[in-house]
Write an enzyme that holds these catalytic residues in place. Structure first.
Site, PDB file in Angstrom:
ATOM      1  N   GLU A   1      13.626  82.099-162.597  1.00 11.91           N
ATOM      2  CA  GLU A   1      13.139  81.911-161.230  1.00 11.91           C
ATOM      3  C   GLU A   1      14.248  81.484-160.282  1.00 11.91           C
ATOM      4  O   GLU A   1      14.120  81.599-159.082  1.00 11.91           O
ATOM      5  CB  GLU A   1      12.000  80.882-161.213  1.00 11.91           C
ATOM      6  CG  GLU A   1      12.268  79.553-161.921  1.00 11.91           C
ATOM      7  CD  GLU A   1      13.355  78.715-161.302  1.00 11.91           C
ATOM      8  OE1 GLU A   1      13.419  78.676-160.074  1.00 11.91           O
ATOM      9  OE2 GLU A   1      14.142  78.109-162.068  1.00 11.91           O
ATOM     10  N   SER A   2      15.339  80.980-160.817  1.00  5.92           N
ATOM     11  CA  SER A   2      16.424  80.445-160.014  1.00  5.92           C
ATOM     12  C   SER A   2      17.364  81.558-159.544  1.00  5.92           C
ATOM     13  O   SER A   2      18.573  81.407-159.563  1.00  5.92           O
ATOM     14  CB  SER A   2      17.181  79.402-160.827  1.00  5.92           C
ATOM     15  OG  SER A   2      17.538  79.943-162.090  1.00  5.92           O
TER      16      SER A   2
ATOM     17  N   ASP B   1      25.776  84.209-155.332  1.00  5.54           N
ATOM     18  CA  ASP B   1      26.176  82.805-155.265  1.00  5.54           C
ATOM     19  C   ASP B   1      27.661  82.612-155.560  1.00  5.54           C
ATOM     20  O   ASP B   1      28.418  83.589-155.670  1.00  5.54           O
ATOM     21  CB  ASP B   1      25.327  81.961-156.219  1.00  5.54           C
ATOM     22  CG  ASP B   1      25.698  82.186-157.675  1.00  5.54           C
ATOM     23  OD1 ASP B   1      26.126  83.306-158.004  1.00  5.54           O
ATOM     24  OD2 ASP B   1      25.572  81.246-158.483  1.00  5.54           O
TER      25      ASP B   1
ATOM     26  N   SER C   1      29.068  77.130-160.105  1.00  2.00           N
ATOM     27  CA  SER C   1      28.064  78.041-159.551  1.00  2.00           C
ATOM     28  C   SER C   1      27.955  77.893-158.038  1.00  2.00           C
ATOM     29  O   SER C   1      28.937  78.023-157.325  1.00  2.00           O
ATOM     30  CB  SER C   1      26.739  77.817-160.261  1.00  2.00           C
ATOM     31  OG  SER C   1      25.835  78.827-159.923  1.00  2.00           O
ATOM     32  N   HIS C   2      26.765  77.562-157.571  1.00  2.00           N
ATOM     33  CA  HIS C   2      26.497  77.491-156.131  1.00  2.00           C
ATOM     34  C   HIS C   2      26.762  76.102-155.563  1.00  2.00           C
ATOM     35  O   HIS C   2      26.614  75.909-154.359  1.00  2.00           O
ATOM     36  CB  HIS C   2      25.036  77.850-155.896  1.00  2.00           C
ATOM     37  CG  HIS C   2      24.146  77.030-156.775  1.00  2.00           C
ATOM     38  ND1 HIS C   2      23.940  77.344-158.096  1.00  2.00           N
ATOM     39  CD2 HIS C   2      23.490  75.878-156.547  1.00  2.00           C
ATOM     40  CE1 HIS C   2      23.162  76.430-158.642  1.00  2.00           C
ATOM     41  NE2 HIS C   2      22.881  75.526-157.737  1.00  2.00           N
TER      42      HIS C   2
ATOM     43  N   ASP D   1      26.625  85.118-160.296  1.00  2.00           N
ATOM     44  CA  ASP D   1      25.584  85.457-161.267  1.00  2.00           C
ATOM     45  C   ASP D   1      24.184  85.444-160.667  1.00  2.00           C
ATOM     46  O   ASP D   1      23.263  85.998-161.252  1.00  2.00           O
ATOM     47  CB  ASP D   1      25.675  84.592-162.534  1.00  2.00           C
ATOM     48  CG  ASP D   1      25.659  83.104-162.256  1.00  2.00           C
ATOM     49  OD1 ASP D   1      25.563  82.720-161.070  1.00  2.00           O
ATOM     50  OD2 ASP D   1      25.745  82.329-163.221  1.00  2.00           O
ATOM     51  N   ARG D   2      24.013  84.823-159.488  1.00  2.00           N
ATOM     52  CA  ARG D   2      22.676  84.800-158.888  1.00  2.00           C
ATOM     53  C   ARG D   2      22.534  85.888-157.824  1.00  2.00           C
ATOM     54  O   ARG D   2      23.530  86.408-157.321  1.00  2.00           O
ATOM     55  CB  ARG D   2      22.404  83.454-158.233  1.00  2.00           C
ATOM     56  CG  ARG D   2      22.364  82.334-159.223  1.00  2.00           C
ATOM     57  CD  ARG D   2      21.955  81.041-158.564  1.00  2.00           C
ATOM     58  NE  ARG D   2      21.855  79.989-159.585  1.00  2.00           N
ATOM     59  CZ  ARG D   2      21.182  78.878-159.441  1.00  2.00           C
ATOM     60  NH1 ARG D   2      20.544  78.628-158.319  1.00  2.00           N
ATOM     61  NH2 ARG D   2      21.141  77.980-160.409  1.00  2.00           N
TER      62      ARG D   2
ATOM     63  N   LYS E   1      23.723  86.176-166.429  1.00  2.00           N
ATOM     64  CA  LYS E   1      22.977  86.825-165.368  1.00  2.00           C
ATOM     65  C   LYS E   1      23.980  87.466-164.416  1.00  2.00           C
ATOM     66  O   LYS E   1      25.151  87.077-164.393  1.00  2.00           O
ATOM     67  CB  LYS E   1      22.052  85.853-164.659  1.00  2.00           C
ATOM     68  CG  LYS E   1      22.697  84.593-164.118  1.00  2.00           C
ATOM     69  CD  LYS E   1      21.623  83.637-163.636  1.00  2.00           C
ATOM     70  CE  LYS E   1      22.224  82.333-163.133  1.00  2.00           C
ATOM     71  NZ  LYS E   1      22.128  81.261-164.140  1.00  2.00           N
TER      72      LYS E   1
ATOM     73  N   ARG F   1      29.714  70.225-165.819  1.00  2.00           N
ATOM     74  CA  ARG F   1      29.797  70.262-164.369  1.00  2.00           C
ATOM     75  C   ARG F   1      29.916  68.843-163.843  1.00  2.00           C
ATOM     76  O   ARG F   1      29.081  67.991-164.153  1.00  2.00           O
ATOM     77  CB  ARG F   1      28.529  70.901-163.828  1.00  2.00           C
ATOM     78  CG  ARG F   1      28.801  71.928-162.771  1.00  2.00           C
ATOM     79  CD  ARG F   1      27.530  72.605-162.361  1.00  2.00           C
ATOM     80  NE  ARG F   1      27.420  73.936-162.946  1.00  2.00           N
ATOM     81  CZ  ARG F   1      26.447  74.769-162.633  1.00  2.00           C
ATOM     82  NH1 ARG F   1      25.529  74.436-161.760  1.00  2.00           N
ATOM     83  NH2 ARG F   1      26.407  75.975-163.190  1.00  2.00           N
TER      84      ARG F   1
ATOM     85  N   THR G   1      22.840  72.425-168.512  1.00  2.00           N
ATOM     86  CA  THR G   1      22.208  73.743-168.632  1.00  2.00           C
ATOM     87  C   THR G   1      23.254  74.853-168.702  1.00  2.00           C
ATOM     88  O   THR G   1      23.059  75.857-169.371  1.00  2.00           O
ATOM     89  CB  THR G   1      21.273  73.998-167.423  1.00  2.00           C
ATOM     90  OG1 THR G   1      20.435  72.864-167.231  1.00  2.00           O
ATOM     91  CG2 THR G   1      20.392  75.225-167.633  1.00  2.00           C
TER      92      THR G   1
ATOM     93  N   ASP H   1      29.601  81.940-158.108  1.00  2.00           N
ATOM     94  CA  ASP H   1      30.288  82.619-159.211  1.00  2.00           C
ATOM     95  C   ASP H   1      29.704  84.001-159.510  1.00  2.00           C
ATOM     96  O   ASP H   1      30.054  84.611-160.525  1.00  2.00           O
ATOM     97  CB  ASP H   1      30.251  81.741-160.470  1.00  2.00           C
ATOM     98  CG  ASP H   1      28.836  81.463-160.941  1.00  2.00           C
ATOM     99  OD1 ASP H   1      27.932  81.379-160.082  1.00  2.00           O
ATOM    100  OD2 ASP H   1      28.616  81.348-162.153  1.00  2.00           O
TER     101      ASP H   1
ATOM    102  N   THR I   1      14.860  77.102-170.081  1.00  2.00           N
ATOM    103  CA  THR I   1      15.751  77.330-168.946  1.00  2.00           C
ATOM    104  C   THR I   1      17.210  77.399-169.407  1.00  2.00           C
ATOM    105  O   THR I   1      17.641  76.594-170.220  1.00  2.00           O
ATOM    106  CB  THR I   1      15.570  76.184-167.937  1.00  2.00           C
ATOM    107  OG1 THR I   1      14.257  76.283-167.409  1.00  2.00           O
ATOM    108  CG2 THR I   1      16.576  76.258-166.807  1.00  2.00           C
TER     109      THR I   1
HETATM  110  C1  G1P Z   1      19.542  75.718-162.956  1.00  2.00           C
HETATM  111  C2  G1P Z   1      18.424  76.734-162.997  1.00  2.00           C
HETATM  112  C3  G1P Z   1      18.503  77.538-164.270  1.00  2.00           C
HETATM  113  C4  G1P Z   1      19.888  78.166-164.400  1.00  2.00           C
HETATM  114  C5  G1P Z   1      20.967  77.119-164.241  1.00  2.00           C
HETATM  115  C6  G1P Z   1      22.351  77.741-164.207  1.00  2.00           C
HETATM  116  O1  G1P Z   1      19.413  74.830-164.047  1.00  2.00           O
HETATM  117  O2  G1P Z   1      17.161  76.118-162.872  1.00  2.00           O
HETATM  118  O3  G1P Z   1      17.509  78.529-164.256  1.00  2.00           O
HETATM  119  O4  G1P Z   1      20.042  78.795-165.644  1.00  2.00           O
HETATM  120  O5  G1P Z   1      20.772  76.390-163.037  1.00  2.00           O
HETATM  121  O6  G1P Z   1      22.507  78.602-163.132  1.00  2.00           O
HETATM  122  P1  G1P Z   1      18.745  73.357-163.924  1.00  2.00           P
HETATM  123  O7  G1P Z   1      19.483  72.619-162.843  1.00  2.00           O
HETATM  124  O8  G1P Z   1      17.317  73.605-163.497  1.00  2.00           O
HETATM  125  O9  G1P Z   1      18.867  72.755-165.285  1.00  2.00           O
HETATM  126 ZN    ZN Z   2      25.970  80.878-160.457  1.00  2.00          ZN
END
Ligand code: G1P
Ligand code: ZN
Length: 546
Positions: free
Chosen positions: A366-367, A279, A115-116, A283-284, A378, A24, A20, A281, A346
């Site tokens: 939503e995340s 979070d 990210s997180h 962005d959240r 974001k 990673r 996504t 990095d 997403t």
């Molecule tokens: C998750 C979140 C999605 C976000 C992504 C990156 O992806 O649900 O909204 O863009 O992290 O931060 P997912 O693990 O659901 O594919």
């Molecule tokens: Zn992040």
């Protein structure tokens, strides 16, 4: 310079397809000889125009950040890049990196982050390639990069000592210039150009109790620059401000579970009027008021509904977008206010064409992701400032009052996401398949007093470039009243994660302040029987509810 360029022979790794949000993997995967190098060379070999270009590089400061940056610098120098802009100490938040790419008209950039996800030698690492304009690479580009990674047999690297990154200034690496900058200045300038800083400063100078938790991740220096230095908040209002390679052993995902202390202080003790967290990095974001948690879908809807309080949107916004699983609270605002609403798959990259084309100004997921057309990622601190700007514009109203007034106007979309983590791929696929197999016969059925009006597998055609994305999650729709969504996560580094999203709209005034789990309990039971989650996974409850 050519004397120092080495061409190293390598062989492909079969797992370099991005998810996504970038590639990673566990740190140990990235530490394998040639692993990062193969991916980076695949980018250089695939995307045209690196020769003589400028790039931006930085990361969230997690373990392995330094090593990876030095590798990328040495490879960029050997691949003809003219200049690299790097964050001081190798640190750049994801939105700040996107901003730098835009501001300095760079050809693209590498953002290093998972990210997180937890950091440290046993944690996760990640790399994302961003294109000119500061957005994430398109699926077509990442597919091409993956294809290249499957045939790669050599990469180029400059043999040189590591570049010191701890101080601002310019250095050279072969023929390439390395510009180490303090990106908090550029970023704070951008924020100051968007929001009403005088009004926010006045709010923070009043008896307003404010706290921001950087969770020992990347936003600490940015938050200090913004809230303390530019907006006059007290230094102790920015908590856990020092970025640490292991995030202090924590899990920098801003939600009620991982930012529990802050949530307790704001919601239960009611000791803060406004609190927020970001979070790994940056962005959240999570938004809290005295006594209340703002669900991300509501946050997006409230920001969009009040967009005209933000100086750059004083004349209104053309449109807004949300990812498919995000609650339809935004759509209710768009319908009443008359701006366009878009529903995308997403992942932030799906917003970028709409942002570039000026179709939307605000978007979110939503995340805990919210953002605008100021960058192509974001942006956690942007969301915090948007809320501060709103609270300053509607001074005298508490956040809870603003939220209640919103629900009275648009109804309340109660919302929960249930994550089932660490499933086997077979288990996750079996659950998806059992729901998928029923989709055709579901419309018309009534469950829990709600009638299913549509059931499908979400696919998207980008209205700007016509590209399409299929298989983006299963939806069971009960008109405007409720929705059940099921999809597989694309960001995990081990096993499979299923996400079940539940949404139900309540509009009568007495129904606006009910406990979320109470409202969604029956819908959750319906989802369980439709998806056969318990039978297929052996789990009696989700690993995480947000
Ligand atoms: C998750 C979140 C999605 C976000 C992504 C990156 O992806 O649900 O909204 O863009 O992290 O931060 P997912 O693990 O659901 O594919
Ligand atoms: Zn992040």
């Amino acid at each position: 310079m050519s004397a120092a360029v080495r061409t190293i022979t390598t062989t492909p790794f079969d797992d370099q397809r991005v998810g996504t949000a970038g590639l990673r993997k566990k740190v140990r995967v990235f530490q394998q000889t040639h692993y990062l190098e193969n991916f980076v060379q695949a980018v250089f070999d695939t995307h045209p125009g690196f020769e003589g270009s400028t790039l931006v590089v930085g990361g969230d400061g997690r373990y392995h950040n330094d090593t990876a940056i030095q590798t990328i610098l040495a490879m960029a120098a050997a691949n003809g890049v003219a200049k690299i802009i790097v964050g001081k100490g190798g640190i750049l938040s994801t939105p700040a990196a996107s901003h730098l790419i835009r501001k300095y008209d760079a050809h693209g950039g590498f953002i290093l982050s998972a990210s997180h996800n937890p950091a440290g030698p046993d944690g996760d690492f990640g790399i994302k390639f961003s294109i000119h304009g500061g957005g994430q690479a398109s699926s077509a580009l990442t597919d091409a990069i993956y294809a290249r990674s499957q045939e790669i047999d050599r990469y180029r690297l400059l043999d040189a000592a590591p570049v010191p990154l701890d101080d601002v200034g310019a250095a050279t690496l072969g023929d390439m210039t390395v510009d180490v900058i303090d990106s908090t200045e550029d970023y704070a300038d951008l924020m100051e150009s968007l929001f009403d800083f005088d009004a926010i400063r006045a709010l923070l100078a009043s008896d307003f109790r404010f706290a921001f938790d950087a969770m020992h991740a990347v936003t600490g220096p940015y938050a200090t620059r913004l809230f303390v230095e530019r907006l006059g908040a007290s230094p102790d209002s920015v908590r856990n401000a020092e970025p640490l390679p292991d995030f202090g052993g924590g899990h920098p995902d801003p939600n009620l579970v991982y930012a529990a202390d802050l949530a307790d202080e704001a919601i239960n003790q009611q000791a803060l009027d406004f609190a927020a967290a970001s979070d790994g990095d940056g962005d959240r974001n999570m938004i809290l008021g005295r006594g209340v948690f703002v669900s991300p879908g509501d946050s997006l809807a409230v920001i969009a509904a009040n967009a005209s309080t933000i100086p750059v949107y004083a004349d209104g916004i053309p449109g807004a977008a949300r990812s498919m699983p995000t609650s339809r609270a935004l759509d209710a605002v768009a319908a009443q206010q008359g701006f366009d609403a878009y529903e995308t798959p997403t992942g932030w990259k799906f917003f970028c064409n709409l942002l570039d084309a000026g179709r939307i100004a605000i978007c979110g997921e939503e995340s805990f992701g919210t953002g605008s057309d100021h960058v192509r990622e974001k942006d956690g601190l942007w969301a915090v400032l948007a809320w501060l700007n709103l609270l300053a514009a509607r001074r005298g109203e508490s956040l809870a009052e603003i939220l209640l007034a919103h629900w009275k106007t648009y109804g309340r979309h109660y919302y929960e996401r249930h994550d089932y983590e660490d499933l086997s791929a077979e288990q996750a696929d079996a659950v998806m398949q059992s729901l998928r197999a029923q989709l055709a016969e579901l419309p018309g059925r009534t469950l829990n007093d709600l009638t299913i009006t549509a059931a499908d597998e979400f696919g998207y055609t980008d209205p700007i470039d016509g590209s399409s994305a299929d298989g983006q999650g299963l939806r069971v729709i009960f008109g405007d009243a409720a929705r059940i969504v099921l999809r597989k996560s694309g960001t995990g580094t081990s096993g499979a994660t299923l996400r079940l999203y539940l949404e139900e709209l309540r509009s009568d005034e007495w129904e606006l302040r009910l406990p979320t789990h109470e409202v969604l309990g029956p819908l959750s039971a319906v989802a369980d029987s439709l998806c056969q989650l318990r039978e297929q996974t052996g789990r009696d409850k989700p690993s995480l509810v947000t």
